[in-house]
Design a protein around this motif. Structure first.
Motif, short mmCIF file in Angstrom:
data_model
loop_
_atom_site.label_atom_id
_atom_site.label_comp_id
_atom_site.label_asym_id
_atom_site.label_seq_id
_atom_site.Cartn_x
_atom_site.Cartn_y
_atom_site.Cartn_z
N ALA A 58 0.90 -0.95 0.22
CA ALA A 58 0.10 0.31 0.20
C ALA A 58 1.29 1.48 0.34
CB ALA A 58 -1.18 0.23 1.07
N ASP A 59 1.87 1.31 0.45
CA ASP A 59 2.55 2.35 0.75
C ASP A 59 3.53 2.56 -0.20
OD1 ASP A 59 2.57 2.80 3.41
OD2 ASP A 59 4.02 2.38 4.28
N GLY A 60 3.50 1.45 -1.12
CA GLY A 60 4.44 1.77 -2.68
C GLY A 60 3.16 2.64 -3.65
N VAL A 61 2.04 1.92 -3.27
CA VAL A 61 1.13 2.00 -3.84
C VAL A 61 0.78 4.08 -3.31
CG1 VAL A 61 -1.27 2.88 -5.37
CG2 VAL A 61 -0.32 0.30 -4.68
N ASN A 62 1.18 3.92 -3.04
CA ASN A 62 0.83 5.84 -2.34
C ASN A 62 0.85 6.51 -2.50
OD1 ASN A 62 -2.28 5.06 -1.09
ND2 ASN A 62 -1.39 3.99 0.66
N ARG A 63 2.79 6.23 -2.14
CA ARG A 63 3.87 6.88 -2.62
C ARG A 63 3.67 6.96 -4.41
NH1 ARG A 63 7.09 4.45 0.24
NH2 ARG A 63 7.95 2.88 -0.31
N LEU A 64 3.16 6.76 -4.58
CA LEU A 64 3.33 6.79 -6.11
C LEU A 64 2.28 7.42 -7.31
CD1 LEU A 64 4.08 3.46 -8.23
CD2 LEU A 64 5.84 5.77 -8.23
N ARG A 65 1.18 7.81 -6.14
CA ARG A 65 -0.34 8.65 -6.17
C ARG A 65 0.30 9.71 -6.97
NH1 ARG A 65 -4.92 6.78 -2.51
NH2 ARG A 65 -6.39 8.32 -4.33
N SER A 66 -0.72 10.80 -7.97
CA SER A 66 -0.08 11.96 -7.89
C SER A 66 -1.40 12.80 -8.49
CB SER A 66 1.24 11.78 -8.76
OG SER A 66 0.60 11.50 -9.63
N PRO A 67 -1.42 13.59 -9.06
CA PRO A 67 -2.99 13.66 -9.88
C PRO A 67 -3.10 13.26 -11.17
CG PRO A 67 -1.15 15.99 -8.44
CD PRO A 67 -1.18 14.56 -8.43
N ASP A 68 -1.57 12.79 -12.00
CA ASP A 68 -1.16 12.80 -13.33
C ASP A 68 -1.80 10.85 -13.41
OD1 ASP A 68 1.06 12.76 -12.53
OD2 ASP A 68 1.76 14.04 -14.10
N ARG A 69 -1.31 10.15 -12.18
CA ARG A 69 -1.46 9.21 -12.08
C ARG A 69 -2.47 8.28 -11.67
NH1 ARG A 69 3.25 8.43 -9.68
NH2 ARG A 69 4.67 8.35 -11.34
N SER A 70 -3.41 7.23 -12.34
CA SER A 70 -4.44 6.89 -11.68
C SER A 70 -4.00 5.14 -11.60
CB SER A 70 -5.07 6.89 -12.53
OG SER A 70 -5.74 8.03 -13.36
#
Lengths: 249, 433
Positions: free
Chosen positions: A185-197
């Motif tokens: 989950a941390d791995g995903v959350n770190r990648l979360r950004s306004p232009d990434r889904s």
């Protein structure tokens, strides 16, 4: 970002998806839930381009492009990443070498210069640390001899190196203990950004405690039968799927 | 006129040599005539047809005009080099060999000590039982004799290279290597066959005889030119507690046939046979191995990996015989094969003949194509299909290449495997082995 319209797909004449509609906007996380055999993994595979399926109707459009017309590696080049439910073991192919080939395959597709060895190794080093992947796994053949949890961490590690625009996670949480789940989950959350889904396929709502979705969809008998906010997942946890799937059958 | 007679007329002519040697060669020729050239009616030659050789008018290769690039350069190794069957002194450096390890050319030994050569070869069984080694000895040819005294441990590997660079059609060479390893001696022997584009034929014979406790690591690499015929025989005789590991890499030639015959003649003897063969478009590559467990407490382990592409044809036949009266035999054999096209073919046949109850034995043969799931996984990561195929293909043989302890040999093996399938070249270039 991603628009799936009226998608029908079958395997060996057997219909699996019967009219899926899904729209994912940039920066959003969508969770796909549903009982076994509802078509969740098929949907994930179709986004990534796995052969073996016949699409009988519908379309997948990604950033305005017809995704179904692209080869799997071209989809990766466009920024699509699938974290496999069952990561494949590839004897004799070194994990890091595979990843370097992937990074440069994508760069080549985008018309960018290849990444040099030093830059690549620094990138790998920083990402392994963040994911908590053991160093010795890096130089082993891809997924070979990895535990279930290590395989899933490896998927997230690869995703963090490749930095996709659309991450599709196919039951990445299955078989993980709570610590590994947090790492994923941390791995995903770190990648979360306004232009990434992200499209997160999961069987349990537990993962969604850590990766908080914008929308939750319930897939049953090849169709999305209910969509709702995050709270839908909690309701599913409490009530199961039967109350939704009875109608769809 | 058949091949045997052609060899008899042109290649087996008596030279200015001691009478004992002439007699040995004459006997070998007689034996070769008795056997005749094998035909596809014989079980061991079912898939490999030598008839094409009957039509070629073979001649001995002329002395080399220049020294071509050597396929393997190992700065730390002893080396002996033959080009077109002729010893090339300036590409050889065994002068500083340690005491107890004698490495000499066969021509030198037959001149100085004909009895030594004759005595060595009279022990070889395949000279009696098979036509090709008999034909090798019948023909005039040079090679190397390595004699290790008891307890002599060769401090560096010995690279013996045979290159055919005649640049003429239909030259025939008959290289040979004889190793006599004394009790508890140790040697690493790297035997390499390579050559140019002409249609030459190499009829090679290697005889490894080990006394008690001796250990030999033998790498045998055939990287012949695209029109070449390679006919190789390796005979390994193992004494008490002796160990030989043989690694056969076949990555060149148009028609390749390699026979490896092992005699586990005394208790405690063990042999390891490993092999990789690549049969690419237009190639026919056949390996026949035979292990005779003649004594109790003997062990054999074997693994061969074959890859066929285009219309390439591979053959692997591994025979293990556990003889009557032996006890505590352990034998394993694995043959894994990969077909990269619908027109490629590999015939694999494990053969076990067991005349004892006291044996632990496993064998398995697989024949498959590339794993589509693995290819999709790699493609989904952004690796183009052709590269994904090359990666998984190389991955198929990688483990065997990676365990070679000598970096130069490892690199040569990787390079040759890659060259024999062009799509692999780019992949291997980036691999850190």
């Amino acid at each position: 970002m991603l628009r799936i319209e009226n998608l029908h797909a079958e395997v060996a004449g057997k219909p699996i998806l019967r009219g899926v509609n899904l729209t994912v906007m940039p920066g959003e996380v969508h969770a796909i839930m549903g009982p076994n055999g509802s078509g969740k993994s098929t949907l994930a595979y179709l986004i990534a381009g796995r052969p073996g399926y016949t699409i009988t109707a519908g379309s997948i459009t990604y950033n305005g492009k017809d995704l179904l017309a692209l080869a799997p590696e071209e989809r990766a080049g466009e920024g699509v990443f699938l974290a496999f439910q069952y990561p494949v073991e590839i004897p004799g192919v070194n994990n890091v070498y595979m990843l370097k080939a992937a990074v440069n395959g994508i760069r080549k597709y985008r018309g960018e210069p290849e990444m040099g060895a030093v830059e690549f190794l620094n990138l790998v080093k920083s990402k392994t640390k963040a994911i908590g992947l053991k160093d010795d796994l890096l130089n082993r053949p891809v997924n070979q001899g990895f535990s279930g949890g290590e395989k899933k961490r490896n998927e997230i590690f690869q995703m963090s190196v490749l930095e996709p625009r659309l991450g599709v996670l196919d039951e990445t949480d299955s078989g993980l203990d709570i610590d590994a789940l947090k790492v994923v989950a941390d791995g995903v959350n770190r990648l979360r950004s306004p232009d990434r889904s992200f499209v997160v396929v999961t069987h349990y709502q537990r993962l969604l405690d850590y990766i908080v979705p914008d929308q939750v969809h319930v897939l049953a008998h090849g169709r999305i039968v209910r969509s709702g906010p995050r709270e839908l997942a909690l309701e599913l946890e409490a009530r199961g799927y039967d109350w939704l799937t009875a109608d769809a059958a | 006129m058949g091949l045997v007679e052609a060899v008899a007329l042109k290649l087996a002519l008596p030279t200015n040599e001691p009478a004992t040697l002439s007699a040995l060669r004459r006997d070998a020729l007689t034996r070769a005539r008795q056997h005749g050239l094998p035909t596809t009616h014989q079980e061991d030659w079912k898939y490999t047809d030598l008839a094409v050789l009957q039509t070629l008018d073979f001649t001995p290769a002329a002395a080399p005009r220049a020294v071509p690039a050597l396929p393997l350069v190992m700065p730390d190794a002893y080396r002996i080099t033959f080009i077109n069957g002729h010893f090339v002194a300036r590409e050889s450096n065994v002068g500083d060999l340690q005491i107890g390890c004698k490495v000499r050319t066969i021509n030198a030994v037959t001149r100085d000590e004909p009895a030594t050569f004759e005595a060595s070869l009279r022990r070889a069984k395949t000279l009696e039982t098979k036509v090709l080694p008999a034909l090798n000895v019948a023909a005039a040819g040079d090679g190397v004799i390595i004699q290790l005294a008891a307890n002599c441990v060769a401090d560096r590997p010995l690279v013996v290279t045979f290159i055919n660079d005649a640049r003429e059609q239909a030259t025939w060479s008959a290289p040979r290597i004889i190793v006599e390893a004394g009790a508890h001696s140790q040697l690493t022997l790297i035997e390499i066959h390579a050559g140019g584009d002409d249609a030459y034929c190499t009829n090679a014979f290697t005889y490894l005889a080990t006394s008690a406790g001796a250990q030999i690591q033998h790498y045998r690499i055939t990287a012949d030119g695209p029109a070449a015929t390679h006919l190789g025989q390796v005979e390994i005789e193992l004494g008490r507690d002796a160990h030989v590991s043989n690694f056969a890499l076949a990555v060149g030639g148009r028609l390749v046939r390699v026979d490896i015959d092992c005699e586990l003649a005394a208790p405690g003897a063990s042999v390891t046979l490993k092999g990789i063969f690549m049969a690419s478009d237009g190639q026919h590559v056949d390996h026949h191995t035979r292990v005779d467990h003649r004594a109790s407490d003997t062990t054999s382990d074997e693994i061969y990996k074959g890859i066929a592409s285009g219309d390439g044809r591979g053959v692997f036949n591994g025979k293990v015989v556990a003889h009557a009266g032996t006890q505590r035999i352990a034998a394993t054999q694995t043959s894994n094969n990969l077909l990269l096209s619908s027109t490629a073919e590999i015939d694999t046949k494990p053969e076990l003949e067991i005349y004892t109850n006291d044996i632990r034995c496993t064998h398995g043969a697989t024949l498959g194509q590339l794993d589509e799931d693995a290819l999709f996984y790699l493609q989904a990561r952004g690796i183009p299909r052709a590269d994904a195929e090359a990666l998984t293909t190389f991955g198929f043989v990688h483990a065997l290449v990676a365990e070679i302890p000598y970096p130069e040999v490892r690199a040569l093996a990787a390079k040759r495997v890659a060259l024999s399938a062009p799509a692999l070249a780019g992949v291997v270039a980036g691999l850190t082995l």
